[in-house]
Design a protein around this motif. Structure first.
Motif, short mmCIF file in Angstrom:
data_model
loop_
_atom_site.label_atom_id
_atom_site.label_comp_id
_atom_site.label_asym_id
_atom_site.label_seq_id
_atom_site.Cartn_x
_atom_site.Cartn_y
_atom_site.Cartn_z
N ALA A 134 0.81 -1.22 0.00
CA ALA A 134 0.00 0.00 0.00
C ALA A 134 0.84 1.26 0.00
N THR A 136 -0.67 24.97 -4.63
CA THR A 136 -1.82 24.50 -5.40
C THR A 136 -2.20 23.12 -4.91
N ILE A 137 -3.49 22.86 -4.90
CA ILE A 137 -3.97 21.55 -4.47
C ILE A 137 -3.96 20.58 -5.65
N THR A 138 -3.40 19.40 -5.44
CA THR A 138 -3.53 18.34 -6.44
C THR A 138 -4.33 17.22 -5.80
N LYS A 143 -15.96 10.30 -11.36
CA LYS A 143 -16.43 11.09 -12.48
C LYS A 143 -16.14 12.57 -12.38
N GLY A 152 -7.79 16.49 -11.39
CA GLY A 152 -7.10 15.61 -10.47
C GLY A 152 -6.39 14.48 -11.19
N GLN A 153 -5.62 13.73 -10.43
CA GLN A 153 -4.89 12.63 -11.04
C GLN A 153 -5.49 11.31 -10.64
N GLY A 154 -5.35 10.35 -11.52
CA GLY A 154 -5.84 9.02 -11.21
C GLY A 154 -4.69 8.11 -10.87
N ALA A 211 -0.46 3.03 -5.37
CA ALA A 211 0.00 4.13 -6.22
C ALA A 211 -0.54 5.46 -5.71
N VAL A 217 -1.22 6.29 -2.57
CA VAL A 217 -0.44 6.71 -1.41
C VAL A 217 0.90 7.28 -1.86
N GLN A 218 1.55 6.59 -2.79
CA GLN A 218 2.85 7.08 -3.24
C GLN A 218 2.73 8.41 -3.94
N SER A 219 1.65 8.60 -4.70
CA SER A 219 1.45 9.88 -5.37
C SER A 219 1.32 11.00 -4.34
N LYS A 241 2.25 11.02 -1.21
CA LYS A 241 3.49 11.23 -0.44
C LYS A 241 4.52 11.97 -1.28
N PHE A 271 7.07 4.74 -12.64
CA PHE A 271 6.33 5.52 -11.66
C PHE A 271 7.25 6.09 -10.59
N ASN A 282 1.22 23.49 -10.79
CA ASN A 282 1.96 22.55 -9.95
C ASN A 282 3.23 22.09 -10.63
N SER A 313 -1.42 8.49 -15.55
CA SER A 313 -2.48 8.93 -14.66
C SER A 313 -3.79 8.93 -15.44
N THR A 314 -4.83 8.36 -14.86
CA THR A 314 -6.05 8.16 -15.65
C THR A 314 -6.83 9.44 -15.87
#
Lengths: 364, 374, 337
Positions: free
Chosen positions: A324, B186-188, B223, B227-229, B235, B237-239, B241, C156, C186, C273-274
């Motif tokens: 995780a 900026t918020i991501t 929807k 933002g990022q997916g 992934a 959590v890593q994004s 962090k 990644f 950003n 990233s989707t």
């Protein structure tokens, strides 16, 4: 060609040298040093920064220097020649760079997890968040599933390639087959997995098993084998075939004893490319086989009462999910350890295949 | 030449045979901390009515951490038992269950009305039931330099995740975080690319709390624009962090595993952090429907009581009251009895989940008691 | 397809071998028996070829049969709608975004991989010392040994964070081209088409280069030496003798590589990233490809959802068909055959 105009005096006037002027041997290293120094200067005095940028700029300077000076000293043809020599060498280095980076990264993250225990034990009864356990069950699963797929795909692929090259050349059927082999390379691994799921599991009613995974893997492997075998066979010189026919050897014998052995090096490489391709595939295995903590040698063992085989890619995938995102956790380390082992296995298999190819190759 | 070639092949075969002989499933003996698990709360010996054989099942990935821990404890107690949970997703689990491939499935949603027919048909002689087993808070992790104690409200969340609030020092955020200096980063936002129960519950929560602000549905697919997916929670959590100014939503265990402090939630009665009590309070406010054996929770996402954390996810185990083979029925019953027991539920809290509140646990246990093979 | 046809005895007749191809010359030895070995072997190989067609037909059939119900239920325009919502009501899904990003990442991968692969192949066959060329080739092939999940994770965790410098540099100097324009505030996270393209390029490089290598290595030595004897520089020799000889092999290898790039699932799923939308700013925003969409949605898809995913698989299938078809045209036209 300078021919002496005075037949009697003896010493012919030397004409223009056939070789032309060439750059001295110290020129190339000289350019390299100059390029690096200039770039250092530039980096120190202006705002440019960054190691990658440094390397790229120094390289560009080197190429420019080399080409221009060579153009002046040696002429256009040599300059172009040197330019392409450099480009080709750079291409090679570009190809090696990601390999080095990836292997270094994998070793860095995963070497810590590898131990004798890791390689010989499964994950049965091990809490994944604690240290312990190993990947033996995954290694066994991967090797068996890959071997099954190869055992079916290799003869099928080589035979199909033989058909395309030896028997079917020019025929419409062969053109159709060849076309669809190309299309097969484009089947995504997950579509191959979905297809086998619908066909083998839903329609025919079998359980998820290692064998089902092998079926999907062979769809992915087959076009690679066919295509590269075809290329190898095409390249075998016709004289060999014709000499064999002239001696009265039947066609099938010619193919088996003359053509195939000549091409065997490339064919084995093609099979190895296919094996390497499928050993790392995860998506179809998740659909068709699943996850297991125990050792299971039987690829036909299914989900209902027995448990299917684990494989290295699914193990890696599962451990990453368990981690995780925590890069200090046990599952994370284990996953990279397993990745390292997988790369080593594939690398070893490729090396062995090359050795076999070298011994088996018919010279000339 | 031939000798060399055959020799090489023979060597390979021997090597492979040797390899096959030297591995072992036995991880109990010397493996360092493996068996002397630091996980206290091992079920007291003999408290599990052990089944034997193999249980293979599939379902929600949100409960995978819980199931892994339960499987560990169960197998330690029951040496003849082997349990294998795939965790490929609620949809995959339900499909496999309806088609009879597995005897029990983990699902983030109870059996849909449209699937009732299929489900009951699978349980010949009985019917399919939902048993809530794992409760998870949906936690909001963030990475904002200098901020270690963030409070959010549903309105702030809805606006952030739909792109209406774009910097951290927005007045609305500042109002909820008096005394905290917020930078102007900026918020991501990071969301789940894969359809997931976590997304569904988060969206349902927002839709119930601030319906005029959240118009992006309550399904499993994300929807909202922008933002990022991230492909999965690891992934995600890593994004988060790795990016200053990022915020994302995860299940409780994922935050716990990374020792991340989630944001506090203020639904109108004060900032509340997600823990067993606050989640328990929210669940107690849920309506329990379904008949005796089928326990379906209708979570009240719009709850605004003090001390309650209503952004929660409940995972059900879907199984048959009757209709499984004898072996499977015994195994399922034995395993679920353990997981619903106090010992089993106690494991959850450590991992970042919330145990079932007492009444609900009682209902679930009595439902499990009534499972039988024929 | 082939430059020179082999002339061999066709079943049932013995022929005088004719030089340079052509139909068997008349003058058959009557009564020559059909060699059973030939017949068996030929049937086996035809069967193998037919199996390929069978598998493809089965896949095509399965794809079509299962996609039709979803396509019928779809209320949005399949080709222009960008979102993917088949399990909602109303059923709406479209492949616009999928198509764009699949083609974009594939194209990027090809642009980066093909020249480098050709360069690598040339280096190993004609520039490197003979003794080490095989070993060097082995190392390049090791890129194929890396499993796709490792590529995804490395992309990644390592590549994406380290590409920020390049992204900003491209934006600064080439930002006037919309492709490289980075407009967000950003710091770039680089989980973009561009990064995915790089990863795919690395993945397909060993495939293209190893086949090209074999092809280049088989140029008849006399042609090579003839060029050199005429005073050609090494590059001129390559340009005139090697590249034309290897052209069809290289194209074939590139198509193989492109097929892999278009269908790659896991690496792209992790790195990209989707984003279900179309954007030309390849260094800025993410995207979603056909294979990635299937991998992401399969676990939770309902009936319509699963069939919709299969419909997208059918599209990918058709795209690969189209790509191969045009490649065949190119090869055929070059050869004039």
């Amino acid at each position: 060609m300078a021919v002496s105009a005075e037949p009697r005096t003896g010493v012919p006037t030397p004409g223009p040298s056939l070789r032309g002027r060439t750059l001295p041997t110290y020129a190339l290293p000289g350019f390299a040093v100059a390029a690096v120094l200039l770039t250092l200067l530039l980096w120190a005095t202006t705002g440019f920064a960054g190691r990658a940028g440094f390397v790229v700029f120094a390289l560009l300077l080197f190429v420019a220097l080399q080409t221009l000076v060579s153009f002046g000293v040696e002429g256009r043809r040599q300059a172009v020649n040197r330019l392409f020599t450099t480009l080709v060498t750079v291409a090679f280095l570009i190809a090696l760079t990601p390999l080095v980076l990836i292997v270094w990264y994998t070793v860095k993250e995963g070497a810590g997890a590898i131990s004798d225990h890791f390689l010989t034990h499964s994950m049965f009864r091990v809490d994944p968040s604690e240290p312990g356990g190993g990947i033996y069950h995954a290694i066994v699963g991967t090797l068996i599933q890959t071997a099954l797929a190869t055992v079916i795909a290799a003869p099928l692929g080589v035979l199909a390639a033989i058909y395309l090259v030896e028997y079917g050349a020019g025929r419409r059927f062969a053109r159709a087959v060849s076309f669809f082999v190309d299309v097969m390379t484009g089947v995504p691994s997950i579509v191959a997995g979905l297809f086998i799921y619908a066909f083998w599991i839903l329609a025919l009613g079998f359980q998820k098993s290692g064998f089902a995974g092998s079926l999907a893997l062979l769809i992915l492997m087959l076009p690679v084998i066919i295509r590269s075998t075809e290329e190898m066979l095409k390249i075998v010189p016709n004289d060999l075939r014709e000499a064999s026919y002239a001696l009265g050897v039947p066609k099938w014998r010619t193919i088996l004893r003359v053509v195939l052995p000549t091409a065997i090096g490339g064919i084995v490489t093609g099979i190895m490319l296919g094996v390497a391709r499928i050993m790392g595939e995860t998506a179809p295995l998740l659909l068709l086989v699943g996850i297991n903590q125990r050792i299971e040698f039987n690829p036909f063992a299914g989900t209902a009462e027995q448990v299917p085989q684990e494989s290295l890619p699914t193990f890696i995938f599962e451990q990453f999910q368990l981690a995780a995102g925590n890069t200090d956790s046990e599952p994370f380390q284990r996953a990279w350890g397993a990745a390292l082992v997988l790369i080593v296995i594939i690398g070893l298999l490729s090396a062995v295949a090359r050795l076999i190819a070298r011994f088996a190759r018919v010279r000339g | 030449m031939k000798l060399q070639r055959y020799g090489l092949v023979a060597g390979l075969v021997v090597g492979v045979l040797a390899l096959s002989a030297c591995g072992s499933d036995n991880n109990d003996s010397s493996s360092s901390a493996g068996s002397g698990s630091s996980a206290s709360g091992t079920a007291p010996a003999g408290s599990i009515d052990c089944a034997s054989g193999t249980l293979s099942w599939d379902g929600s990935s949100a409960q995978k951490t819980a199931v892994t821990q339960w499987v560990q404890q169960y197998q330690n107690q029951c040496s003849d038992a082997s349990i294998n949970y795939q965790g490929q997703g609620s949809g995959a689990g339900r499909t496999a269950f309806y088609s009879g491939q597995i005897p029990v499935a983990g699902s983030d949603a109870s059996i849909a009305d449209g699937d009732r027919g299929k489900a009951d048909a699978r349980c010949s002689g009985g019917k399919a039931i939902d048993l809530p087993m794992v409760l998870t808070p949906v936690e909001f992790i963030y990475n904002v330099k200098g901020v270690s104690d963030l409070t959010v409200t549903p309105s702030i969340l809805a606006k952030i995740f739909s792109g209406k609030i774009t910097t951290w020092n927005d007045p609305e955020i500042a109002a909820a975080n008096k005394g905290v200096t917020l930078p102007d980063t900026t918020i991501t936002t990071v969301h789940r690319s894969k359809d997931s129960g976590t997304t569904q519950n988060f969206a349902s929560f927002l839709a119930a709390q601030v319906p005029d602000l959240w118009t992006y549905g309550t399904g499993q697919a994300w929807k909202a624009p922008g933002g990022q997916g991230a492909a999965d929670s690891s992934a995600l959590v890593q994004s988060v962090k790795g990016m200053d100014g990022a915020i994302g939503y995860v299940d409780g265990p994922d935050a716990t595993k990374n020792s991340l402090t989630p944001a506090k939630l203020d639904v109108g009665s004060g900032a509340v952090e997600p823990n067993a009590d606050t989640v328990g309070k929210a669940i107690s406010a849920a309506q329990v429907s379904g008949d005796e054996q089928d326990v379906v929770l209708k979570i009240n996402y719009g709850l605004k009581d003090a001390g309650a954390y209503p952004a929660i996810l409940a995972t059900y185990e879907i199984t048959c009251t009757k209709g499984l083979t004898a072996g499977q029925a015994k195994f399922v019953k034995s395993f679920l009895t353990y997981t619903a027991s106090d010992a089993g539920q106690a494991e959850l809290a450590k991992l970042g989940y919330s145990p079932l509140p007492t009444d609900l646990a009682g209902r679930v246990r009595s439902s499990i008691d009534s499972l039988s093979a024929t | 397809m082939r430059e020179r046809e082999p002339v061999g005895p066709t079943i049932g007749t013995a022929t005088t071998p004719s030089v340079g191809g052509g139909p068997p010359v008349a003058g058959e030895i009557s009564g020559a028996a059909v060699r059973p070995g030939d017949r068996v072997f030929r049937s086996l190989s035809v069967a193998a070829g037919a199996t390929v067609l069978l598998i493809m037909a089965a896949i095509a059939a399965f794809l079509i049969v299962r996609s039709v119900p979803a396509l019928r239920a779809n209320t949005a325009d399949f080709f222009t709608f960008e979102q993917w919502l088949p399990d909602e009501s109303p059923v709406q899904f479209g492949i616009a975004a999928l198509l764009f990003h699949t083609l974009m990442t594939g194209l990027l991968a090809m642009i980066m991989a093909v020249p480098v692969s050709i360069g690598v192949a040339l280096f190993i066959t004609y520039y490197a010392p003979r003794r080490v060329s095989s070993t060097l080739g082995y190392f390049v092939d090791l890129l194929a040994a890396v499993p796709s999940i490792v590529y995804g994770l490395w992309g990644f965790a390592f590549l994406a964070p380290n590409l920020t410098g390049l992204t900003l540099w491209l934006d600064k100097w080439f930002g006037w081209i919309p492709l490289f324009d980075y407009q967000l505030q950003n710091r770039p996270n680089n989980l973009t088409d561009f990064t995915a393209g790089i990863i795919l390029a690395i993945m397909i490089l060993p495939i293209i280069s190893s086949i090209s290598r074999e092809v280049f290595g088989q140029v008849p030595r006399d042609q090579v030496e003839a060029a050199l004897a005429l005073g050609a520089t090494r590059w001129e020799m390559i340009r005139t003798s090697v590249l034309p000889f290897g052209r069809s092999g290289v194209v074939s290898a590139s198509i193989l590589g492109l097929g892999r790039a278009l269908g790659e699932t896991l690496a792209v799923t992790i790195v990209l990233s989707t984003v279900y939308g179309i954007s030309w700013h390849i260094t800025q925003s993410g995207g979603v490809t056909f294979a990635m969409n299937i991998a992401l949605k399969y676990g939770e898809a309902g009936t319509v959802g699963t069939n919709a995913l299969i419909a997208s698989g059918l599209c990918l299938f058709i795209i690969t068909l189209a790509v191969n078809f045009s490649a065949q045209l190119i090869i055929r036209r070059r050869k004039g055959a």
